[in-house]
Design an enzyme around this catalytic site. Structure first.
Site, PDB file in Angstrom:
ATOM      1  N   ASP A  43     -18.094  10.177 -10.696  1.00  0.00           N
ATOM      2  CA  ASP A  43     -18.175   9.300  -9.515  1.00  0.00           C
ATOM      3  C   ASP A  43     -19.613   8.828  -9.291  1.00  0.00           C
ATOM      4  O   ASP A  43     -19.867   8.009  -8.395  1.00  0.00           O
ATOM      5  CB  ASP A  43     -17.579   9.970  -8.267  1.00  0.00           C
ATOM      6  N   SER A  44     -20.533   9.292 -10.120  1.00  0.00           N
ATOM      7  CA  SER A  44     -21.896   8.733 -10.110  1.00  0.00           C
ATOM      8  C   SER A  44     -21.848   7.237 -10.410  1.00  0.00           C
ATOM      9  O   SER A  44     -22.831   6.523 -10.178  1.00  0.00           O
ATOM     10  CB  SER A  44     -22.784   9.453 -11.133  1.00  0.00           C
ATOM     11  N   LYS A 112     -12.083  16.516 -12.536  1.00  0.00           N
ATOM     12  CA  LYS A 112     -13.178  17.373 -12.059  1.00  0.00           C
ATOM     13  C   LYS A 112     -13.264  17.239 -10.547  1.00  0.00           C
ATOM     14  O   LYS A 112     -13.062  16.153 -10.014  1.00  0.00           O
ATOM     15  CB  LYS A 112     -14.510  16.964 -12.695  1.00  0.00           C
ATOM     16  N   GLU A 181     -24.808  22.109 -11.765  1.00  0.00           N
ATOM     17  CA  GLU A 181     -25.786  21.042 -11.549  1.00  0.00           C
ATOM     18  C   GLU A 181     -26.930  21.520 -10.654  1.00  0.00           C
ATOM     19  O   GLU A 181     -26.720  22.213  -9.650  1.00  0.00           O
ATOM     20  CB  GLU A 181     -25.117  19.811 -10.895  1.00  0.00           C
TER      21      GLU A 181
HETATM   22  O1  KIV Z   1     -20.600  12.106 -11.334  1.00  0.00           O
HETATM   23  C1  KIV Z   1     -21.181  12.542 -12.336  1.00  0.00           C
HETATM   24  O2  KIV Z   1     -21.669  11.790 -13.191  1.00  0.00           O
HETATM   25  C2  KIV Z   1     -21.284  13.989 -12.486  1.00  0.00           C
HETATM   26  C3  KIV Z   1     -22.189  14.505 -13.552  1.00  0.00           C
HETATM   27  C4  KIV Z   1     -23.590  14.259 -13.212  1.00  0.00           C
HETATM   28  C5  KIV Z   1     -21.923  15.923 -13.868  1.00  0.00           C
HETATM   29  O3  KIV Z   1     -20.682  14.707 -11.763  1.00  0.00           O
END
Ligand code: KIV
Length: 274
Positions: A43-44, A112, A181
């Site tokens: 979700d980044s 996730k 993280e």
């Molecule tokens: O959203 C994301 O890209 C993540 C990673 C940084 C692990 O959760």
């Protein structure tokens, strides 16, 4: 080529480092697929692609559309999709319905979600109902507002036991792996040694069972460069150079050339002109 499964990923613990990158789009997925074991549609993408301030505004529909293109464009890596903020915390039923929607519509290999002990029931409910879950503990970007910023965990306080218990809760709930993280390196090493499922580090430790980076950070397409990022190439600069050359050539009438246009039989040209 047979795509890696979550079982393959689990079996790599303590043997082969698990190589992970994020992918939000088909071109990136296509480019990195054969070099990684796992692709995360994180979700980044809200911050990287849409310029949101944090990941909180990302919707389930956005995640699903991006994930479809990543699954379609890859054939080697196991694909895991982030559940965005607000789509799983309220109840186990909400979590199941949204996770099942992600699995059905994207054909990904797992989802996730963020949280440890507080998500035990949810992770157990999902895994008992055939939804593979990757956990995410330590710095949880979806908690950035309540945390008052992106803060490294386990560094200054005597609070390691909270994070170790979070990791064990995910393991006991049936998660197939977990992201660690933004935590002190010795804490990430300790967690990795205490759980039987793979840990995937980002700003964590080389002793994690695998590593993940946001691809756009690693290739110089984002402006943020936190300490844990290594920039392997600066594509941003290359794009600027290309745009500058193109702009100059168009202004100087050097592009397009004969090679970039479609010629015609002179007789037909003449007939057309009358
Ligand atoms: O959203 C994301 O890209 C993540 C990673 C940084 C692990 O959760």
């Amino acid at each position: 080529m047979k795509r890696k499964s979550i079982i393959d990923i689990k079996e790599q613990k303590g043997k082969d480092p698990i190589v992970c990158l994020t992918a939000y789009t088909a071109p990136i997925a296509r480019a990195v697929d054969k070099y990684v074991d796992l692709l995360l549609v994180g979700d980044s993408l809200g911050m990287v692609l849409y310029d949101y301030e944090n990941t909180l505004p990302v919707t389930l529909d956005q995640m699903i559309e991006h994930s479809k293109s990543v699954v379609e464009a890859s054939e080697n890596a196991c694909v895991v999709v982030d559940m965005p903020f607000g789509t799983y915390e309220e109840s186990i039923n909400l979590a199941f319905n949204n996770a099942a929607r992600i699995m059905k519509e994207t054909h990904c290999d797992g989802i996730k979600l963020e949280g440890g002990q507080n998500m035990y029931e949810t992770v157990k409910y999902l895994t008992d109902r055939s939804i593979p879950v990757m956990g995410h503990i330590g710095l949880q970007p979806q908690s950035v507002v309540i945390d008052g910023g992106y803060k490294i965990k386990g560094k200054n306080k005597f609070d390691w036991s909270k994070y170790i218990d979070d990791a064990k809760a995910l393991e006991n709930a049936g998660a197939f792996s977990m992201v660690l993280e933004g935590m002190a390196e010795p804490l990430a090493t300790e967690i990795t040694s205490q759980v039987s499922i793979p840990t995937i580090g980002i700003g964590a430790s080389p002793n994690c069972d695998g590593q993940i980076l946001v691809t756009e950070d690693m290739i110089g397409l984002t402006n943020i460069t936190p300490k844990f990022v290594k920039e392997y190439i600066n594509i941003g600069k290359l794009i600027e150079e290309a745009a500058n050359s193109y702009s100059n050539e168009v202004r100087n009438k050097e592009f397009p050339t004969k090679n970039h246009t479609y010629s015609m039989n002179p007789t037909i040209i003449k007939a057309n002109k009358g």
